[in-house]
Design a protein around this motif. Structure first.
Motif, PDB file in Angstrom:
ATOM      1  N   ALA A   1     -17.906  51.168 -18.533  1.00  0.00           N
ATOM      2  CA  ALA A   1     -18.154  52.619 -18.580  1.00  0.00           C
ATOM      3  C   ALA A   1     -19.440  52.967 -17.829  1.00  0.00           C
ATOM      4  CB  ALA A   1     -18.225  53.103 -20.027  1.00  0.00           C
TER       5      ALA A   1
ATOM      6  N   GLN B   1     -21.653  51.633 -23.372  1.00  0.00           N
ATOM      7  CA  GLN B   1     -20.397  52.362 -23.562  1.00  0.00           C
ATOM      8  C   GLN B   1     -20.551  53.481 -24.587  1.00  0.00           C
ATOM      9  OE1 GLN B   1     -18.092  48.664 -24.235  1.00  0.00           O
ATOM     10  NE2 GLN B   1     -16.472  49.733 -23.151  1.00  0.00           N
TER      11      GLN B   1
ATOM     12  N   THR C   1     -13.820  52.030 -24.740  1.00  0.00           N
ATOM     13  CA  THR C   1     -14.393  53.338 -24.440  1.00  0.00           C
ATOM     14  C   THR C   1     -13.638  54.447 -25.174  1.00  0.00           C
ATOM     15  OG1 THR C   1     -15.074  52.547 -22.249  1.00  0.00           O
ATOM     16  CG2 THR C   1     -15.062  54.928 -22.594  1.00  0.00           C
TER      17      THR C   1
ATOM     18  N   ALA D   1     -20.278  57.489 -23.963  1.00  0.00           N
ATOM     19  CA  ALA D   1     -19.261  58.214 -24.723  1.00  0.00           C
ATOM     20  C   ALA D   1     -19.881  59.379 -25.497  1.00  0.00           C
ATOM     21  CB  ALA D   1     -18.545  57.267 -25.678  1.00  0.00           C
TER      22      ALA D   1
ATOM     23  N   SER E   1      -9.214  52.810 -18.425  1.00  0.00           N
ATOM     24  CA  SER E   1      -9.458  51.858 -19.511  1.00  0.00           C
ATOM     25  C   SER E   1      -8.773  50.521 -19.280  1.00  0.00           C
ATOM     26  CB  SER E   1      -8.996  52.466 -20.842  1.00  0.00           C
ATOM     27  OG  SER E   1      -9.297  51.624 -21.916  1.00  0.00           O
TER      28      SER E   1
ATOM     29  N   ILE F   1     -10.487  58.734 -19.141  1.00  0.00           N
ATOM     30  CA  ILE F   1     -11.036  57.382 -19.174  1.00  0.00           C
ATOM     31  C   ILE F   1     -10.106  56.472 -18.380  1.00  0.00           C
ATOM     32  CG2 ILE F   1     -11.769  55.464 -20.638  1.00  0.00           C
ATOM     33  CD1 ILE F   1     -11.676  57.445 -23.010  1.00  0.00           C
TER      34      ILE F   1
END
Length: 221
Positions: free
Chosen positions: A212, A103, A131, A107, A126, A124
């Motif tokens: 992610a 993740q 994340t 990112a 989520s 995102i």
């Protein structure tokens, strides 16, 4: 003074939202304007890396609650204009302990891409706020939209600097969710038709596990 800076730095490095609060604009309980020292205190908290600054007595019992909120907003916006997000990204990349999680790696890469190319925002999908927190750690220069079906997560992501929630009734097909985010971007004039945006999501947004696993570039329709 040094303790505040140290705590903020450690929270930033751990991708934990950090709030500076208590007596930030204390004089505005009784006066319509803050002191220069108070304005400097708020500005320094933002430059140091605080995700949020909070008022308490100024709005709970003060004579000028709206003025206090407007002043806090004005000072934080001006302070953010002095921050070099690219240098923060470089510092976080250099100082973060290896190996990075999947993740965090995704990112950091997404935020780095926003400095190299003209992406208008990051989206995102989520299931948790993980994340969003990793993205915020690296301080992207563009807004971040976090799509979630959980009201609690929509409240949590607001605490991470630069992240805006989009609360949906349920997690539907990924393409539809991403389209909702680009429509929100157009409605708020963050992006326009033909602009490029970044999207981060899992293969299954309903399994309550945030991996992610996908980073993609989208063109706004």
């Amino acid at each position: 003074f040094t303790a505040q800076k140290l705590i903020i730095r450690k929270c930033n490095m751990a991708a934990k939202p950090v709030i500076c609060a208590t007596q930030m604009l204390e004089s505005m309980i009784a006066n319509p304007r803050p002191t220069r020292a108070e304005v400097s205190d708020v500005g320094n908290a933002i430059v140091d890396g605080a995700d949020c600054v909070m008022l308490s007595g100024e709005t709970a019992k003060g004579k000028y609650p709206l003025d206090a909120v407007e002043m806090m907003d004005e000072v934080t916006r001006e302070a953010e204009g002095f921050i070099d997000n690219y240098k923060i990204w470089e510092y976080m990349k250099a100082k973060s302990k290896r190996p990075l999680s999947n993740q965090e790696s995704i990112a950091a890469s997404a935020v780095g891409m926003t400095f190299d190319e003209d992406y208008k925002m990051i989206i995102i999908i989520s299931e948790t706020d993980e994340t969003a927190r990793w993205i915020s750690k690296y301080r992207p220069r563009v807004p971040v939209f976090a799509i979630t079906a959980k009201e609690s997560i929509s409240r949590q992501v607001v605490l991470s600097r630069g992240v805006l929630p989009i609360l949906v009734p349920e997690m539907i097909e990924i393409g539809s969710l991403l389209s909702m985010a680009t429509q929100a971007g157009k409605a708020t004039k963050i992006c326009d038709v033909g602009d490029a945006v970044l999207a981060i999501h899992d293969s299954d947004p309903t399994d309550n596990v945030e991996e992610a696993s996908f980073l993609k570039v989208l063109n706004v329709d």
